[in-house]
Design a protein around this motif. Structure first.
Motif, PDB file in Angstrom:
ATOM      1  N   PHE A  87      45.017  31.147  20.794  1.00 62.65           N
ATOM      2  CA  PHE A  87      45.146  31.935  22.015  1.00 62.65           C
ATOM      3  C   PHE A  87      43.805  32.287  22.664  1.00 62.65           C
ATOM      4  N   ASN A  88      42.744  32.317  21.879  1.00 61.52           N
ATOM      5  CA  ASN A  88      41.453  32.741  22.429  1.00 61.52           C
ATOM      6  C   ASN A  88      40.480  31.596  22.667  1.00 61.52           C
ATOM      7  N   ASN A  89      40.755  30.420  22.072  1.00 61.77           N
ATOM      8  CA  ASN A  89      39.826  29.299  22.221  1.00 61.77           C
ATOM      9  C   ASN A  89      40.461  28.049  22.833  1.00 61.77           C
ATOM     10  N   TYR A  90      41.693  27.726  22.411  1.00 63.23           N
ATOM     11  CA  TYR A  90      42.335  26.512  22.919  1.00 63.23           C
ATOM     12  C   TYR A  90      43.065  26.735  24.244  1.00 63.23           C
ATOM     13  N   LEU A  91      43.741  27.862  24.383  1.00 64.95           N
ATOM     14  CA  LEU A  91      44.577  28.105  25.559  1.00 64.95           C
ATOM     15  C   LEU A  91      43.836  28.574  26.813  1.00 64.95           C
ATOM     16  N   PRO A  92      42.786  29.386  26.699  1.00 67.17           N
ATOM     17  CA  PRO A  92      42.224  30.018  27.890  1.00 67.17           C
ATOM     18  C   PRO A  92      41.760  29.048  28.974  1.00 67.17           C
ATOM     19  N   GLY A 103      62.418  15.579  27.497  1.00 65.62           N
ATOM     20  CA  GLY A 103      62.021  16.840  28.106  1.00 65.62           C
ATOM     21  C   GLY A 103      61.203  16.563  29.344  1.00 65.62           C
ATOM     22  N   PHE A 104      61.534  17.239  30.424  1.00 68.58           N
ATOM     23  CA  PHE A 104      60.803  17.059  31.674  1.00 68.58           C
ATOM     24  C   PHE A 104      60.095  18.356  32.041  1.00 68.58           C
ATOM     25  N   VAL A 105      58.808  18.266  32.362  1.00 63.80           N
ATOM     26  CA  VAL A 105      58.013  19.441  32.734  1.00 63.80           C
ATOM     27  C   VAL A 105      57.185  19.101  33.968  1.00 63.80           C
ATOM     28  N   ARG A 106      56.578  20.144  34.557  1.00 66.86           N
ATOM     29  CA  ARG A 106      55.694  19.919  35.710  1.00 66.86           C
ATOM     30  C   ARG A 106      54.242  19.767  35.289  1.00 66.86           C
ATOM     31  N   GLY A 107      53.931  20.125  34.039  1.00 68.89           N
ATOM     32  CA  GLY A 107      52.562  20.008  33.563  1.00 68.89           C
ATOM     33  C   GLY A 107      51.770  21.278  33.797  1.00 68.89           C
ATOM     34  N   ILE A 108      50.785  21.516  32.927  1.00 69.88           N
ATOM     35  CA  ILE A 108      49.901  22.664  33.061  1.00 69.88           C
ATOM     36  C   ILE A 108      49.076  22.525  34.337  1.00 69.88           C
ATOM     37  N   GLY A 109      48.780  23.649  34.979  1.00 68.81           N
ATOM     38  CA  GLY A 109      48.032  23.608  36.226  1.00 68.81           C
ATOM     39  C   GLY A 109      46.740  22.819  36.137  1.00 68.81           C
ATOM     40  N   ALA A 110      46.015  22.953  35.022  1.00 65.79           N
ATOM     41  CA  ALA A 110      44.736  22.243  34.869  1.00 65.79           C
ATOM     42  C   ALA A 110      44.912  20.734  34.931  1.00 65.79           C
ATOM     43  N   GLU A 111      46.091  20.249  34.571  1.00 69.16           N
ATOM     44  CA  GLU A 111      46.307  18.809  34.516  1.00 69.16           C
ATOM     45  C   GLU A 111      46.435  18.189  35.900  1.00 69.16           C
ATOM     46  N   VAL A 126      44.165  34.071  29.076  1.00 69.35           N
ATOM     47  CA  VAL A 126      43.164  34.543  30.032  1.00 69.35           C
ATOM     48  C   VAL A 126      42.289  35.666  29.486  1.00 69.35           C
ATOM     49  N   GLN A 127      42.606  36.227  28.315  1.00 69.93           N
ATOM     50  CA  GLN A 127      41.740  37.247  27.727  1.00 69.93           C
ATOM     51  C   GLN A 127      41.904  37.243  26.211  1.00 69.93           C
ATOM     52  N   GLU A 128      40.917  37.792  25.507  1.00 66.16           N
ATOM     53  CA  GLU A 128      40.929  37.815  24.050  1.00 66.16           C
ATOM     54  C   GLU A 128      42.099  38.651  23.531  1.00 66.16           C
ATOM     55  N   GLN A 129      42.764  38.143  22.487  1.00 72.67           N
ATOM     56  CA  GLN A 129      43.865  38.868  21.880  1.00 72.67           C
ATOM     57  C   GLN A 129      43.770  38.753  20.355  1.00 72.67           C
ATOM     58  N   THR A 130      44.118  39.813  19.673  1.00 72.53           N
ATOM     59  CA  THR A 130      44.150  39.797  18.216  1.00 72.53           C
ATOM     60  C   THR A 130      45.538  39.400  17.743  1.00 72.53           C
ATOM     61  N   LEU A 131      45.626  39.054  16.465  1.00 75.63           N
ATOM     62  CA  LEU A 131      46.926  38.737  15.895  1.00 75.63           C
ATOM     63  C   LEU A 131      47.872  39.916  16.044  1.00 75.63           C
ATOM     64  N   GLU A 132      47.349  41.119  15.818  1.00 73.78           N
ATOM     65  CA  GLU A 132      48.186  42.315  15.929  1.00 73.78           C
ATOM     66  C   GLU A 132      48.721  42.481  17.356  1.00 73.78           C
ATOM     67  N   ASP A 133      47.877  42.178  18.356  1.00 75.33           N
ATOM     68  CA  ASP A 133      48.332  42.219  19.752  1.00 75.33           C
ATOM     69  C   ASP A 133      49.504  41.271  19.956  1.00 75.33           C
ATOM     70  N   LEU A 134      49.353  40.054  19.474  1.00 75.39           N
ATOM     71  CA  LEU A 134      50.342  39.009  19.696  1.00 75.39           C
ATOM     72  C   LEU A 134      51.650  39.303  18.974  1.00 75.39           C
ATOM     73  N   ILE A 135      51.550  39.876  17.757  1.00 71.94           N
ATOM     74  CA  ILE A 135      52.759  40.260  17.025  1.00 71.94           C
ATOM     75  C   ILE A 135      53.460  41.405  17.733  1.00 71.94           C
ATOM     76  N   ARG A 182      33.883  26.818  30.899  1.00 63.02           N
ATOM     77  CA  ARG A 182      34.897  27.753  31.365  1.00 63.02           C
ATOM     78  C   ARG A 182      36.211  27.568  30.626  1.00 63.02           C
ATOM     79  N   SER A 183      36.453  26.365  30.168  1.00 62.38           N
ATOM     80  CA  SER A 183      37.692  26.077  29.442  1.00 62.38           C
ATOM     81  C   SER A 183      37.520  24.771  28.691  1.00 62.38           C
ATOM     82  N   VAL A 184      38.252  24.627  27.573  1.00 61.96           N
ATOM     83  CA  VAL A 184      38.250  23.340  26.881  1.00 61.96           C
ATOM     84  C   VAL A 184      39.191  22.360  27.587  1.00 61.96           C
ATOM     85  N   TRP A 185      39.988  22.867  28.514  1.00 57.98           N
ATOM     86  CA  TRP A 185      40.826  22.001  29.343  1.00 57.98           C
ATOM     87  C   TRP A 185      39.949  21.365  30.431  1.00 57.98           C
TER      88      TRP A 185
END
Length: 388
Positions: free
Chosen positions: A276-281, A127-135, A310-319, A23-26
């Motif tokens: 955006f499509n493999n590492y982040l989702p 830098g102080f953060v709360r962390g990604i939800g998966a963590e 959360v969904q596939e995006q192309t470079l053009e979408d992201l730009i 479901r995720s690499v996380w």
């Protein structure tokens, strides 16, 4: 403007076909997919890239913290920061940032950062953060306690840096009979504190409070979201009775520069889309586990992220959405200058290596950015944006 050379240190040799089975690499990707020999090569190259930031003229070189994921190989960013300190002389060293709610003893962070500040003779930015939800799954911490643990850990760390010990600390989440940090920080009263965030309204309000005035950095967001969140920070500052400075406003984004727009898009396309499509989702229940954010912040984040992670995006979408900055030096200058003039931001956090981008292309992009883009943007005075 000030420029930060930022790194995630991803594991580029990931088997993406195998990764699709999960479901995720996380959290869920088995660590049998990690080859220590290849990982060792990655650490060596990535540290070299960051060290070169001093020669190239970046104001800060920075790392961060993530756990149980090939997205970022820095579960202990203080170790990378220590290596960077030993190989540089003047550039600031940023750790953006430590996930405070995930630790059971915040005093260890106070001690580690105090050590790094002394070792660098005052070059550390924390830098102080709360962390990604998966963590919260990987750390076994209740996400409903995220805000409370974050604020309390922050208060304990700042007190450990600034109060004469030993003293006792009694809180809802952390209790210590003796707080007496050795060594004390080199910078007085303590190292600068920055707050990177996906845009929680509670975090923005807390960062802008006059007691803190912490620089706020919007991460991995569309152009509209970046503008809205930085505007929100300025509005909160105005409500508190002061005008936010450009030094308090930051934007973190993947940036790729090549000789032409066409070449930049061609070279960045696959690595950006891998990011955006493999590492982040991750599924929404991992990204935003119940209790992690208020209902208002959760709904607002769902609207502005528009598919990121959360969904596939192309470079053009992201730009088109302004999530990434890719193009010739002129295109990149115009894109960053436009956001700076719209928001008044003064800190650009540059992710030059992303996804599977090769060492050669990463270094070429960094060189072009440093020689063509940074001088042009440094020569222009930021236009303060109205808080409205």
């Amino acid at each position: 403007m000030k420029f930060v050379l930022f790194h995630l240190m991803p594991y580029r040799d990931l088997n993406f076909d195998e990764a699709k089975k999960y479901r995720s690499v996380w959290t869920l990707m088995p660590n049998s997919a990690y080859d220590p020999k290849k990982g060792a090569d990655e650490y060596e190259e990535y540290i070299d890239q960051l060290v070169s930031g001093e020669r190239l003229g970046y104001d800060v070189i920075a790392v961060n913290e993530h756990h149980q994921t090939p997205y970022g190989l820095m579960p202990a960013p203080n170790l990378i920061a220590s290596a960077l300190i030993q190989r540089t002389k003047k550039v600031k060293i940023g750790v953006f940032g430590r996930a405070l709610p995930l630790v059971n003893n915040p005093l260890t962070i106070a001690e580690e950062f105090a050590m790094l500040d002394n070792m660098s003779r005052g070059r550390l930015i924390t830098g102080f953060v709360r962390g990604i939800g998966a963590e919260y799954h990987t750390a076994g911490v209740n996400p409903a306690l995220s805000h409370g643990r974050f604020y309390e850990a922050h208060d304990l760390i700042v007190q450990a840096w600034t109060r004469t010990g030993p003293f006792a600390y009694e809180g809802e989440h952390f209790n210590f009979r003796y707080v007496n940090t050795w060594p004390r920080p080199f910078q007085q009263p303590h190292p600068p504190i920055w707050v990177p965030s996906q845009g929680s309204s509670e975090t923005i309000r807390w960062s802008a409070d006059p007691e803190r005035k912490y620089p706020f950095v919007v991460t991995f967001s569309t152009a509209d979201a970046v503008s809205n969140y930085l505007k929100m920070y300025r509005q909160e500052a105005s409500r508190f009775g002061y005008e936010a400075s450009s030094d308090q406003l930051g934007w973190a984004a993947p940036i790729y520069v090549a000789e032409t727009d066409e070449r930049a898009r061609e070279q960045a396309r696959i690595p950006i889309q891998r990011l955006f499509n493999n590492y982040l989702p991750m599924p929404w229940e991992m990204l935003l586990p119940p209790g992690y954010s208020s209902m208002a912040s959760t709904m607002a984040l769902a609207k502005v992220r528009t598919g990121i992670g959360v969904q596939e995006q192309t470079l053009e979408d992201l730009i088109a959405k302004g999530t990434v900055v890719v193009g010739s030096p002129k295109t990149v200058i115009d894109r960053i200058a436009s956001m700076r003039d719209k928001t008044g931001l003064g800190n650009m956090i540059c992710l030059h290596q992303f996804g599977t981008l090769s060492n050669e292309l990463t270094r070429r992009s960094m060189e072009l950015f440093a020689s063509e883009v940074m001088p042009a943007l440094r020569s222009k005075t930021p236009v303060p944006a109205a808080a409205e």
